[in-house]
Design a protein around this motif. Structure first.
Motif, PDB file in Angstrom:
ATOM      1  N   ASP A 123       0.879  -1.157   0.000  1.00 23.73           N
ATOM      2  CA  ASP A 123       0.000   0.000   0.000  1.00 23.73           C
ATOM      3  C   ASP A 123       0.920   1.211   0.000  1.00 23.73           C
ATOM      4  O   ASP A 123       1.693   1.412   0.943  1.00 23.73           O
ATOM      5  CB  ASP A 123      -0.882  -0.028   1.262  1.00 23.73           C
ATOM      6  CG  ASP A 123      -1.815   1.171   1.367  1.00 23.73           C
ATOM      7  OD1 ASP A 123      -1.675   2.123   0.575  1.00 23.73           O
ATOM      8  OD2 ASP A 123      -2.674   1.159   2.262  1.00 23.73           O
ATOM      9  N   THR A 124       0.881   2.023  -1.058  1.00 27.57           N
ATOM     10  CA  THR A 124       1.831   3.132  -1.176  1.00 27.57           C
ATOM     11  C   THR A 124       1.622   4.211  -0.127  1.00 27.57           C
ATOM     12  O   THR A 124       2.475   5.086   0.035  1.00 27.57           O
ATOM     13  CB  THR A 124       1.758   3.778  -2.576  1.00 27.57           C
ATOM     14  OG1 THR A 124       0.418   4.233  -2.821  1.00 27.57           O
ATOM     15  CG2 THR A 124       2.161   2.797  -3.658  1.00 27.57           C
ATOM     16  N   VAL A 148       1.845  -3.807  -6.120  1.00 23.51           N
ATOM     17  CA  VAL A 148       1.335  -2.570  -5.534  1.00 23.51           C
ATOM     18  C   VAL A 148      -0.178  -2.563  -5.688  1.00 23.51           C
ATOM     19  O   VAL A 148      -0.699  -2.433  -6.792  1.00 23.51           O
ATOM     20  CB  VAL A 148       1.956  -1.341  -6.225  1.00 23.51           C
ATOM     21  CG1 VAL A 148       1.479  -0.059  -5.553  1.00 23.51           C
ATOM     22  CG2 VAL A 148       3.479  -1.424  -6.208  1.00 23.51           C
ATOM     23  N   ASN A 149      -0.881  -2.729  -4.582  1.00 20.13           N
ATOM     24  CA  ASN A 149      -2.339  -2.783  -4.631  1.00 20.13           C
ATOM     25  C   ASN A 149      -2.909  -1.388  -4.885  1.00 20.13           C
ATOM     26  O   ASN A 149      -2.490  -0.407  -4.267  1.00 20.13           O
ATOM     27  CB  ASN A 149      -2.886  -3.351  -3.321  1.00 20.13           C
ATOM     28  CG  ASN A 149      -4.288  -3.900  -3.468  1.00 20.13           C
ATOM     29  OD1 ASN A 149      -4.851  -3.948  -4.556  1.00 20.13           O
ATOM     30  ND2 ASN A 149      -4.864  -4.337  -2.362  1.00 20.13           N
ATOM     31  N   SER A 150      -3.873  -1.297  -5.782  1.00 17.80           N
ATOM     32  CA  SER A 150      -4.414  -0.002  -6.220  1.00 17.80           C
ATOM     33  C   SER A 150      -5.569   0.431  -5.326  1.00 17.80           C
ATOM     34  O   SER A 150      -6.710   0.013  -5.526  1.00 17.80           O
ATOM     35  CB  SER A 150      -4.881  -0.097  -7.675  1.00 17.80           C
ATOM     36  OG  SER A 150      -3.809  -0.466  -8.516  1.00 17.80           O
ATOM     37  N   PRO A 152      -7.933   3.612  -4.172  1.00 17.22           N
ATOM     38  CA  PRO A 152      -8.353   4.842  -4.851  1.00 17.22           C
ATOM     39  C   PRO A 152      -7.642   6.101  -4.361  1.00 17.22           C
ATOM     40  O   PRO A 152      -7.335   6.996  -5.157  1.00 17.22           O
ATOM     41  CB  PRO A 152      -9.862   4.916  -4.553  1.00 17.22           C
ATOM     42  CG  PRO A 152     -10.264   3.497  -4.301  1.00 17.22           C
ATOM     43  CD  PRO A 152      -9.089   2.856  -3.628  1.00 17.22           C
ATOM     44  N   ARG A 156       0.389   7.374  -6.460  1.00 14.39           N
ATOM     45  CA  ARG A 156       0.990   6.478  -7.440  1.00 14.39           C
ATOM     46  C   ARG A 156       2.384   6.984  -7.782  1.00 14.39           C
ATOM     47  O   ARG A 156       2.603   8.181  -7.973  1.00 14.39           O
ATOM     48  CB  ARG A 156       0.123   6.397  -8.698  1.00 14.39           C
ATOM     49  CG  ARG A 156      -1.284   5.895  -8.411  1.00 14.39           C
ATOM     50  CD  ARG A 156      -2.066   5.669  -9.681  1.00 14.39           C
ATOM     51  NE  ARG A 156      -1.550   4.551 -10.460  1.00 14.39           N
ATOM     52  CZ  ARG A 156      -2.124   4.087 -11.558  1.00 14.39           C
ATOM     53  NH1 ARG A 156      -3.233   4.656 -12.017  1.00 14.39           N
ATOM     54  NH2 ARG A 156      -1.609   3.072 -12.215  1.00 14.39           N
ATOM     55  N   GLU A 176       1.805  -3.221 -10.664  1.00 16.08           N
ATOM     56  CA  GLU A 176       0.587  -2.751 -10.035  1.00 16.08           C
ATOM     57  C   GLU A 176      -0.483  -3.828 -10.169  1.00 16.08           C
ATOM     58  O   GLU A 176      -0.468  -4.637 -11.101  1.00 16.08           O
ATOM     59  CB  GLU A 176       0.108  -1.458 -10.694  1.00 16.08           C
ATOM     60  CG  GLU A 176       1.046  -0.280 -10.457  1.00 16.08           C
ATOM     61  CD  GLU A 176       0.483   1.020 -11.020  1.00 16.08           C
ATOM     62  OE1 GLU A 176      -0.510   0.973 -11.777  1.00 16.08           O
ATOM     63  OE2 GLU A 176       1.034   2.087 -10.693  1.00 16.08           O
ATOM     64  N   CYS A 177      -1.421  -3.852  -9.222  1.00 15.44           N
ATOM     65  CA  CYS A 177      -2.497  -4.830  -9.290  1.00 15.44           C
ATOM     66  C   CYS A 177      -3.731  -4.284  -8.581  1.00 15.44           C
ATOM     67  O   CYS A 177      -3.666  -3.275  -7.873  1.00 15.44           O
ATOM     68  CB  CYS A 177      -2.081  -6.158  -8.658  1.00 15.44           C
ATOM     69  SG  CYS A 177      -2.075  -6.155  -6.850  1.00 15.44           S
ATOM     70  N   ASP A 178      -4.828  -4.964  -8.796  1.00 17.54           N
ATOM     71  CA  ASP A 178      -6.061  -4.716  -8.054  1.00 17.54           C
ATOM     72  C   ASP A 178      -6.445  -6.044  -7.428  1.00 17.54           C
ATOM     73  O   ASP A 178      -6.921  -6.946  -8.113  1.00 17.54           O
ATOM     74  CB  ASP A 178      -7.166  -4.211  -8.986  1.00 17.54           C
ATOM     75  CG  ASP A 178      -8.443  -3.829  -8.236  1.00 17.54           C
ATOM     76  OD1 ASP A 178      -8.620  -4.292  -7.088  1.00 17.54           O
ATOM     77  OD2 ASP A 178      -9.259  -3.079  -8.801  1.00 17.54           O
ATOM     78  N   SER A 184      -6.329  -9.793 -12.291  1.00 18.21           N
ATOM     79  CA  SER A 184      -5.171  -9.039 -11.829  1.00 18.21           C
ATOM     80  C   SER A 184      -4.368  -9.842 -10.811  1.00 18.21           C
ATOM     81  O   SER A 184      -3.131  -9.924 -10.895  1.00 18.21           O
ATOM     82  CB  SER A 184      -5.622  -7.706 -11.221  1.00 18.21           C
ATOM     83  OG  SER A 184      -4.520  -6.930 -10.823  1.00 18.21           O
TER      84      SER A 184
END
Length: 206
Positions: A123-124, A148-150, A152, A156, A176-178, A184
């Motif tokens: 989680d960034t 890297v879970n996206s 909202p 980024r 990156e992923c969801d 994903s």
């Protein structure tokens, strides 16, 4: 991340027994800090009903746990998550999601036993949590990829900037992923499988 919004496997529920074509089963661990989406990833990609050990979050964790984002999170993994996905007709991955709260990290040692590789979920908004996670994998010599879970509202960053912040060598894949999306999450696992294969080929005698 809300597990209820995750993708589900279409069609009738898959059978729990392994297909007769299976030739290899590999243990994979999914690690990361609290609330990064490990339970969500296992649930979105597993072909069997995932086993979870979530418990309701209580006031006892205040001041002890990293509860970032807990205003929308009511449960937390206290032992592990477990799922299974068939990558090919011959290869099956067993997925073990680790607990994210630091007071449960003593359980990681057992979960790492026999693991061929790992996914580090990020989680960034809280990159600093990942330093200890990655350090534990490096100490045990467990190969890993970084996903890297996206979220909202998460900032980024360019992949190479993240690589520098995490002090990772160029050969370790970062993507990156969801975690809510089956496709994903599956691509993350495929990236790990390809990475493990490349390491095995590199180490093979000429």
């Amino acid at each position: 991340m809300d597990f209820k919004s995750s993708d589900t496997v279409p069609g009738p529920p898959p059978e729990d027994h392994l297909p007769h074509t299976t030739q290899a089963a590999v243990k994979i661990v999914i690690v990361g800090g609290f609330g990064v989406g490990k339970t969500t990833m296992v649930g979105s990609v597993s072909e069997i009903r995932p086993l979870t050990t979530e418990e309701t979050m209580t006031q006892a964790g205040i001041g002890v746990d990293d509860n970032y984002g807990s205003d929308s999170k009511t449960a937390t993994t206290v032992a592990m998550d477990f799922g299974r996905i068939r990558i090919t007709e011959q290869l099956v991955l067993y997925l073990f999601g680790t607990p994210g709260q630091e007071r449960f990290w003593f359980l990681w040692n057992g979960l790492f036993e026999g693991a061929l590789g790992a996914v580090v979920l990020l989680d960034t908004r809280r990159l600093e949590v990942s330093f200890d996670v990655i350090g534990r994998l490096e100490e045990r010599g467990v190969p890993f990829v970084v996903a890297v879970n996206s979220f909202p509202d998460a900032p980024r960053y360019p992949i190479e900037e993240l690589r520098g912040a995490l002090d990772l060598p160029v050969e370790i894949p970062i993507m990156e992923c969801d975690a809510r999306r089956r496709a994903s999450s599956r691509e993350v696992l495929m990236t790990l499988v390809r990475f493990l294969h490349s390491l095995a080929m590199r180490r093979a005698p000429v």
